[in-house]
Design a protein around this motif. Structure first.
Motif, PDB file in Angstrom:
ATOM      1  N   LEU A  36       0.728  -1.183  -0.182  1.00  0.00           N
ATOM      2  CA  LEU A  36      -0.052  -0.013  -0.221  1.00  0.00           C
ATOM      3  C   LEU A  36       0.746   1.351  -0.016  1.00  0.00           C
ATOM      4  CD1 LEU A  36      -2.707  -1.049   2.398  1.00  0.00           C
ATOM      5  CD2 LEU A  36      -2.941  -0.687  -0.055  1.00  0.00           C
ATOM      6  N   ILE A  37       2.023   1.272   0.679  1.00  0.00           N
ATOM      7  CA  ILE A  37       2.901   2.462   0.655  1.00  0.00           C
ATOM      8  C   ILE A  37       3.649   2.857  -0.485  1.00  0.00           C
ATOM      9  CG2 ILE A  37       4.950   3.414   1.864  1.00  0.00           C
ATOM     10  CD1 ILE A  37       4.039   1.645   4.557  1.00  0.00           C
ATOM     11  N   LEU A  38       4.121   1.307  -0.998  1.00  0.00           N
ATOM     12  CA  LEU A  38       4.695   1.646  -2.333  1.00  0.00           C
ATOM     13  C   LEU A  38       3.904   2.112  -3.271  1.00  0.00           C
ATOM     14  CD1 LEU A  38       7.117  -1.376  -1.790  1.00  0.00           C
ATOM     15  CD2 LEU A  38       8.100   0.924  -2.025  1.00  0.00           C
ATOM     16  N   GLY A  39       2.555   1.693  -3.500  1.00  0.00           N
ATOM     17  CA  GLY A  39       1.450   1.923  -4.418  1.00  0.00           C
ATOM     18  C   GLY A  39       1.013   3.541  -4.097  1.00  0.00           C
ATOM     19  N   SER A  40       1.094   4.115  -3.168  1.00  0.00           N
ATOM     20  CA  SER A  40       0.700   5.364  -2.819  1.00  0.00           C
ATOM     21  C   SER A  40       1.710   6.348  -3.403  1.00  0.00           C
ATOM     22  CB  SER A  40       0.609   5.418  -1.226  1.00  0.00           C
ATOM     23  OG  SER A  40       0.347   7.118  -1.042  1.00  0.00           O
ATOM     24  N   SER A  41       0.992   7.563  -3.616  1.00  0.00           N
ATOM     25  CA  SER A  41       1.919   8.738  -4.116  1.00  0.00           C
ATOM     26  C   SER A  41       2.546   9.401  -2.958  1.00  0.00           C
ATOM     27  CB  SER A  41       0.948   9.572  -4.781  1.00  0.00           C
ATOM     28  OG  SER A  41       0.012  10.324  -3.988  1.00  0.00           O
ATOM     29  N   ALA A  42       2.325   8.863  -1.668  1.00  0.00           N
ATOM     30  CA  ALA A  42       2.993   9.409  -0.406  1.00  0.00           C
ATOM     31  C   ALA A  42       4.711   9.011  -0.801  1.00  0.00           C
ATOM     32  CB  ALA A  42       2.394   8.938   0.744  1.00  0.00           C
ATOM     33  N   ALA A  43       4.820   7.806  -1.130  1.00  0.00           N
ATOM     34  CA  ALA A  43       6.257   7.570  -1.589  1.00  0.00           C
ATOM     35  C   ALA A  43       6.703   8.038  -2.761  1.00  0.00           C
ATOM     36  CB  ALA A  43       6.257   6.120  -1.289  1.00  0.00           C
ATOM     37  N   LYS A  44       7.484   9.291  -2.908  1.00  0.00           N
ATOM     38  CA  LYS A  44       7.989   9.492  -4.208  1.00  0.00           C
ATOM     39  C   LYS A  44       8.769   8.642  -4.757  1.00  0.00           C
ATOM     40  CE  LYS A  44      10.995  13.146  -3.816  1.00  0.00           C
ATOM     41  NZ  LYS A  44      11.481  14.558  -3.300  1.00  0.00           N
ATOM     42  N   PRO A  45       8.947   8.673  -6.197  1.00  0.00           N
ATOM     43  CA  PRO A  45       9.825   7.570  -6.800  1.00  0.00           C
ATOM     44  C   PRO A  45      11.078   7.812  -6.253  1.00  0.00           C
ATOM     45  CG  PRO A  45       8.554   8.824  -8.445  1.00  0.00           C
ATOM     46  CD  PRO A  45       8.254   9.522  -7.148  1.00  0.00           C
ATOM     47  N   GLY A  46      11.815   6.671  -5.899  1.00  0.00           N
ATOM     48  CA  GLY A  46      12.929   6.362  -5.337  1.00  0.00           C
ATOM     49  C   GLY A  46      12.779   6.397  -3.734  1.00  0.00           C
ATOM     50  N   ALA A  47      11.821   6.724  -3.362  1.00  0.00           N
ATOM     51  CA  ALA A  47      11.743   6.523  -1.682  1.00  0.00           C
ATOM     52  C   ALA A  47      12.034   5.464  -1.088  1.00  0.00           C
ATOM     53  CB  ALA A  47      10.350   6.997  -1.246  1.00  0.00           C
ATOM     54  N   LEU A  48      12.829   5.688  -0.037  1.00  0.00           N
ATOM     55  CA  LEU A  48      13.108   4.496   1.008  1.00  0.00           C
ATOM     56  C   LEU A  48      11.921   4.367   1.873  1.00  0.00           C
ATOM     57  CD1 LEU A  48      15.090   2.655   2.196  1.00  0.00           C
ATOM     58  CD2 LEU A  48      15.765   4.311   3.880  1.00  0.00           C
ATOM     59  N   VAL A  49      11.515   3.063   1.927  1.00  0.00           N
ATOM     60  CA  VAL A  49      10.294   2.640   2.800  1.00  0.00           C
ATOM     61  C   VAL A  49      10.829   1.576   3.755  1.00  0.00           C
ATOM     62  CG1 VAL A  49       7.904   1.531   2.717  1.00  0.00           C
ATOM     63  CG2 VAL A  49       8.651   3.060   0.851  1.00  0.00           C
ATOM     64  N   ILE A  50      10.559   2.067   5.059  1.00  0.00           N
ATOM     65  CA  ILE A  50      10.991   0.841   6.041  1.00  0.00           C
ATOM     66  C   ILE A  50       9.621   0.347   6.813  1.00  0.00           C
ATOM     67  CG2 ILE A  50      12.446   0.695   8.096  1.00  0.00           C
ATOM     68  CD1 ILE A  50      13.705   3.314   7.291  1.00  0.00           C
ATOM     69  N   VAL A  51       9.575  -0.729   6.994  1.00  0.00           N
ATOM     70  CA  VAL A  51       8.425  -1.266   7.738  1.00  0.00           C
ATOM     71  C   VAL A  51       8.974  -2.203   8.892  1.00  0.00           C
ATOM     72  CG1 VAL A  51       6.380  -2.836   7.657  1.00  0.00           C
ATOM     73  CG2 VAL A  51       6.942  -1.467   5.769  1.00  0.00           C
TER      74      VAL A  51
ATOM     75  N   GLU B 216      10.673  -4.670  -5.006  1.00  0.00           N
ATOM     76  CA  GLU B 216      11.218  -3.386  -4.335  1.00  0.00           C
ATOM     77  C   GLU B 216      11.981  -3.667  -2.857  1.00  0.00           C
ATOM     78  OE1 GLU B 216       8.746   0.037  -6.269  1.00  0.00           O
ATOM     79  OE2 GLU B 216       7.505  -1.631  -5.387  1.00  0.00           O
ATOM     80  N   PHE B 217      11.806  -5.032  -2.550  1.00  0.00           N
ATOM     81  CA  PHE B 217      12.394  -5.258  -1.105  1.00  0.00           C
ATOM     82  C   PHE B 217      13.996  -5.057  -1.414  1.00  0.00           C
ATOM     83  CE2 PHE B 217      14.725  -8.433   1.294  1.00  0.00           C
ATOM     84  CZ  PHE B 217      14.296  -7.805   2.663  1.00  0.00           C
ATOM     85  N   THR B 218      14.483  -4.601  -0.347  1.00  0.00           N
ATOM     86  CA  THR B 218      16.128  -4.544  -0.634  1.00  0.00           C
ATOM     87  C   THR B 218      16.869  -5.163   0.608  1.00  0.00           C
ATOM     88  OG1 THR B 218      16.225  -2.206   0.525  1.00  0.00           O
ATOM     89  CG2 THR B 218      16.098  -2.276  -1.826  1.00  0.00           C
ATOM     90  N   GLU B 219      16.324  -5.296   1.803  1.00  0.00           N
ATOM     91  CA  GLU B 219      17.259  -5.708   2.775  1.00  0.00           C
ATOM     92  C   GLU B 219      16.148  -5.973   4.081  1.00  0.00           C
ATOM     93  OE1 GLU B 219      20.418  -3.775   4.974  1.00  0.00           O
ATOM     94  OE2 GLU B 219      20.089  -2.150   3.849  1.00  0.00           O
TER      95      GLU B 219
END
Length: 182
Positions: free
Chosen positions: A132-147, A160-163
Motif C-alpha cells: 500500500l505504501i509503495l503503491g501510494s503517491s506518498a512515497a515519491k519515486p526512489g523513496a526509502l520505505v521501512i516497515v 522493491e524489497f532491498t534488505e
C-alpha cells in the motif's frame, strides 16, 4: 521516551501510563538511525511516519535534520503526547495528522523521501502495508520505505524489497520505490 541523538539528543519525555503504543526499543531505533545516517538518508528529507505511536521515530528524524516530518496517528492519547513533545521542544518541523493510516495513504498530503511504518504487529492488514505504501503517491519515486515487524513476517519476496535488519525482537524490512527509469 528518549531522543537518542541530534539537536534534541538525550532529551527525555514521560510517556502517559494509558498509552497503547508499542514503542520501538532504544536499541533498535539507535541501530536503525545509524544505518540511515551512514547512507545519508535523513538530512533535508521529507519523512512520513505511519502509526506514529509515541512519535519516537518522528522526533528522532526531526532531531537529526529532516526538513519535514509528518506523523500519522489515530489514537487520541498518542496524538496528544506527540503534540505535548512538540510544545516542549518548540519545534515546528513535525506535522501531526490525526487519523487513519489507510485513509491517509489514499490521499496523502505530500510526497516523501522516507516512509516509516510501525503498525501493531497483530493488525489484520499488516501484510498489505508495504504494498500500500509503495503503491501510494506518498512515497515519491526512489523513496526509502521501512516497515517495522516481528520475525513472523517475511517481505523478502516482494518487489522493491532491498534488505532486512534484525535488532533483538525488532525487524526492519527496507524497500526502495522504483523510479520512472526502472
Amino acid at each position: 521516551m528518549r531522543i537518542i541523538r541530534g539537536k534534541y539528543g538525550r532529551r527525555r519525555f514521560d510517556v502517559p501510563k494509558n498509552i497503547t503504543a508499542r514503542p520501538t526499543t532504544d536499541f533498535a531505533r539507535e541501530n536503525l538511525f545509524n544505518v540511515l545516517e551512514n547512507r545519508g538518508e535523513i538530512e533535508y528529507m521529507a519523512v512520513l511516519d505511519l502509526f506514529a505511536g509515541t512519535g519516537a521515530i518522528s522526533w528522532e528524524f526531526v532531531s537529526r535534520g529532516a526538513r519535514l516530518v509528518t506523523a500519522v496517528e489515530e489514537a487520541p492519547v498518542q496524538a496528544r503526547f506527540i503534540l505535548s513533545v512538540q510544545e516542549k521542544l518548540g519545534d515546528k518541523t513535525l506535522r501531526l495528522f490525526r487519523g487513519d493510516v489507510f485513509r491517509y495513504l489514499e490521499r496523502p498530503r505530500g510526497e516523501y523521501d522516507v516512509v516509516f511504518a510501525d503498525p501493531p504487529y497483530d493488525h489484520p492488514r499488516f501484510g498489505e502495508i508495504p504494498g500500500l505504501i509503495l503503491g501510494s503517491s506518498a512515497a515519491k519515486p526512489g523513496a526509502l520505505v521501512i516497515v517495522e515487524h516481528s520475525s513472523k513476517f517475511d517481505f523478502s519476496e516482494m518487489p522493491e524489497f532491498t534488505e532486512k535488519r534484525e535488532y533483538g525482537s525488532v525487524n526492519f524490512s527496507f524497500f526502495r520505490k522504483k523510479t520512472q527509469e526502472q
